[in-house]
Scaffold this motif. Structure first.
Motif, PDB file in Angstrom:
ATOM      1  N   LYS A  59       0.815  -1.226  -0.091  1.00  0.00           N
ATOM      2  CA  LYS A  59      -0.032   0.104  -0.523  1.00  0.00           C
ATOM      3  C   LYS A  59       0.606   1.463   0.282  1.00  0.00           C
ATOM      4  O   LYS A  59       2.260   1.277   0.174  1.00  0.00           O
ATOM      5  CB  LYS A  59      -0.829   0.288   1.241  1.00  0.00           C
ATOM      6  CG  LYS A  59      -1.781  -0.707   1.131  1.00  0.00           C
ATOM      7  CD  LYS A  59      -2.581  -0.814   2.189  1.00  0.00           C
ATOM      8  CE  LYS A  59      -3.885  -2.336   2.667  1.00  0.00           C
ATOM      9  NZ  LYS A  59      -3.584  -3.362   3.922  1.00  0.00           N
ATOM     10  N   ASN A  60       0.064   2.112  -0.336  1.00  0.00           N
ATOM     11  CA  ASN A  60       0.633   3.544  -0.578  1.00  0.00           C
ATOM     12  C   ASN A  60       1.872   3.694  -1.302  1.00  0.00           C
ATOM     13  O   ASN A  60       2.756   4.519  -0.785  1.00  0.00           O
ATOM     14  CB  ASN A  60       1.090   4.365   1.001  1.00  0.00           C
ATOM     15  CG  ASN A  60       1.146   5.615   1.253  1.00  0.00           C
ATOM     16  OD1 ASN A  60       0.515   6.752  -0.318  1.00  0.00           O
ATOM     17  ND2 ASN A  60       1.544   6.081   2.222  1.00  0.00           N
ATOM     18  N   ALA A  84       0.944  -2.233  -7.296  1.00  0.00           N
ATOM     19  CA  ALA A  84       0.915  -2.494  -5.999  1.00  0.00           C
ATOM     20  C   ALA A  84      -0.725  -2.215  -5.385  1.00  0.00           C
ATOM     21  O   ALA A  84      -0.996  -2.365  -6.322  1.00  0.00           O
ATOM     22  CB  ALA A  84       1.499  -0.851  -6.096  1.00  0.00           C
ATOM     23  N   SER A  85      -0.281  -2.413  -4.273  1.00  0.00           N
ATOM     24  CA  SER A  85      -1.922  -2.645  -3.524  1.00  0.00           C
ATOM     25  C   SER A  85      -2.559  -0.899  -3.706  1.00  0.00           C
ATOM     26  O   SER A  85      -3.721  -1.256  -4.142  1.00  0.00           O
ATOM     27  CB  SER A  85      -2.240  -2.905  -2.345  1.00  0.00           C
ATOM     28  OG  SER A  85      -1.251  -3.894  -1.943  1.00  0.00           O
ATOM     29  N   THR A  86      -1.641  -0.026  -3.943  1.00  0.00           N
ATOM     30  CA  THR A  86      -2.596   1.246  -3.937  1.00  0.00           C
ATOM     31  C   THR A  86      -0.890   2.060  -3.845  1.00  0.00           C
ATOM     32  O   THR A  86       0.326   1.927  -3.768  1.00  0.00           O
ATOM     33  CB  THR A  86      -2.793   1.616  -2.671  1.00  0.00           C
ATOM     34  OG1 THR A  86      -2.642   2.173  -1.788  1.00  0.00           O
ATOM     35  CG2 THR A  86      -4.480   1.226  -2.722  1.00  0.00           C
ATOM     36  N   PHE A  87      -0.832   3.661  -5.281  1.00  0.00           N
ATOM     37  CA  PHE A  87      -0.070   4.299  -4.942  1.00  0.00           C
ATOM     38  C   PHE A  87      -0.158   5.523  -4.350  1.00  0.00           C
ATOM     39  O   PHE A  87      -1.317   6.154  -4.833  1.00  0.00           O
ATOM     40  CB  PHE A  87       0.012   4.164  -6.775  1.00  0.00           C
ATOM     41  CG  PHE A  87       0.629   3.603  -7.842  1.00  0.00           C
ATOM     42  CD1 PHE A  87       1.654   2.926  -7.555  1.00  0.00           C
ATOM     43  CD2 PHE A  87      -0.056   2.368  -7.715  1.00  0.00           C
ATOM     44  CE1 PHE A  87       2.666   1.905  -7.924  1.00  0.00           C
ATOM     45  CE2 PHE A  87       0.740   1.181  -8.513  1.00  0.00           C
ATOM     46  CZ  PHE A  87       2.190   1.056  -8.981  1.00  0.00           C
ATOM     47  N   TYR A  92       1.796   8.333  -9.180  1.00  0.00           N
ATOM     48  CA  TYR A  92       1.280   7.969 -10.202  1.00  0.00           C
ATOM     49  C   TYR A  92       0.620   8.622 -11.025  1.00  0.00           C
ATOM     50  O   TYR A  92       0.969   8.198 -12.364  1.00  0.00           O
ATOM     51  CB  TYR A  92      -0.272   7.476  -9.580  1.00  0.00           C
ATOM     52  CG  TYR A  92      -1.412   6.668 -10.560  1.00  0.00           C
ATOM     53  CD1 TYR A  92      -1.575   5.595 -10.169  1.00  0.00           C
ATOM     54  CD2 TYR A  92      -1.995   7.624 -11.594  1.00  0.00           C
ATOM     55  CE1 TYR A  92      -2.567   4.727 -10.915  1.00  0.00           C
ATOM     56  CE2 TYR A  92      -2.740   6.767 -12.308  1.00  0.00           C
ATOM     57  CZ  TYR A  92      -3.212   5.482 -12.197  1.00  0.00           C
ATOM     58  OH  TYR A  92      -3.739   5.063 -13.372  1.00  0.00           O
ATOM     59  N   GLU A 104      -2.702  -0.738 -10.263  1.00  0.00           N
ATOM     60  CA  GLU A 104      -3.008  -1.178  -8.967  1.00  0.00           C
ATOM     61  C   GLU A 104      -3.985  -2.885  -8.685  1.00  0.00           C
ATOM     62  O   GLU A 104      -4.975  -2.680  -9.846  1.00  0.00           O
ATOM     63  CB  GLU A 104      -4.032   0.035  -8.186  1.00  0.00           C
ATOM     64  CG  GLU A 104      -3.615   1.148  -7.555  1.00  0.00           C
ATOM     65  CD  GLU A 104      -4.612   2.528  -7.101  1.00  0.00           C
ATOM     66  OE1 GLU A 104      -5.578   2.264  -7.355  1.00  0.00           O
ATOM     67  OE2 GLU A 104      -3.466   2.946  -6.515  1.00  0.00           O
ATOM     68  N   CYS A 105      -3.505  -3.369  -8.001  1.00  0.00           N
ATOM     69  CA  CYS A 105      -4.082  -4.417  -7.523  1.00  0.00           C
ATOM     70  C   CYS A 105      -3.973  -5.089  -6.536  1.00  0.00           C
ATOM     71  O   CYS A 105      -2.693  -5.612  -6.150  1.00  0.00           O
ATOM     72  CB  CYS A 105      -4.208  -5.125  -8.929  1.00  0.00           C
ATOM     73  SG  CYS A 105      -5.169  -6.662  -9.098  1.00  0.00           S
ATOM     74  N   ASP A 106      -4.576  -5.361  -5.845  1.00  0.00           N
ATOM     75  CA  ASP A 106      -4.360  -5.608  -4.292  1.00  0.00           C
ATOM     76  C   ASP A 106      -4.286  -6.953  -4.327  1.00  0.00           C
ATOM     77  O   ASP A 106      -2.990  -7.511  -3.428  1.00  0.00           O
ATOM     78  CB  ASP A 106      -5.351  -4.698  -3.381  1.00  0.00           C
ATOM     79  CG  ASP A 106      -4.689  -5.237  -1.768  1.00  0.00           C
ATOM     80  OD1 ASP A 106      -4.093  -4.738  -1.210  1.00  0.00           O
ATOM     81  OD2 ASP A 106      -5.390  -6.137  -0.715  1.00  0.00           O
ATOM     82  N   ALA A 138      -6.468  -6.490 -12.869  1.00  0.00           N
ATOM     83  CA  ALA A 138      -6.165  -4.621 -12.692  1.00  0.00           C
ATOM     84  C   ALA A 138      -7.206  -3.656 -13.221  1.00  0.00           C
ATOM     85  O   ALA A 138      -7.388  -4.976 -14.628  1.00  0.00           O
ATOM     86  CB  ALA A 138      -4.700  -4.489 -13.169  1.00  0.00           C
TER      87      ALA A 138
END
Length: 162
Positions: A59-60, A84-87, A92, A104-106, A138
């Protein structure tokens, strides 16, 4: 467009100071930035990374300072895509602006392991962990963002249209 390579995996909250330490921000040479990419979190990254490899993180990813140096260092090191889970929002946008593919794909970010062989289809958003055979979905980029990445960044994309 397809990316294919081996995974370099990192955790949550990988900030831009870790991606490219501030002590190297006095250069704009891409190869110099690549030579120091990830060195504060993974001293062997620059010796292990090969052109086309894929970075996976939690994440992040890309939080912290809003420097373009971070995605430039990653791209110049040979990484073809970051999953990544999140950017972080500004990372981004900076990544897209310089032509670094990011998804993004957790589920993929959690399941894919360091060293796995992975393929990414940017047209469909399908991420395939070749090592395990698992696939993940994703959100694919819209065509205008795919064009920016294929052309090598926003400026290259704009200059081609002029």
């Amino acid at each position: 467009m397809i990316a294919h390579g081996f995974v370099h995996k990192y955790g949550d909250n990988v900030d831009t100071d870790v991606i490219i330490p501030a002590r190297y921000l006095n250069t704009s040479k891409h190869e110099e930035l690549a030579a120091h990419c990830m060195e504060d979190i993974d001293k062997e990254f620059v010796n292990k990374v090969k052109s086309g490899d894929i970075m996976v993180a939690g994440k992040n990813f890309g939080c912290g300072s809003s420097r373009e140096h971070a995605p430039i260092a990653i791209k110049a090191s040979g990484i073809s895509c970051v999953i990544a889970s999140t950017f972080a929002r500004i990372f981004y946008r900076n990544a897209i602006n310089i032509g670094l593919a990011i998804l993004e794909c957790d589920e993929a970010a959690q399941a894919i392991e360091n060293g796995h062989e992975v393929s990414v289809d940017f047209d469909t958003g399908v991420i395939t962990d070749i090592t395990t055979g698992a696939t993940y979905q994703a959100q694919p980029f819209p065509p205008f963002i795919q064009n920016i990445i294929e052309k090598g960044g926003l400026l290259a994309s704009i200059s081609e249209r002029l």
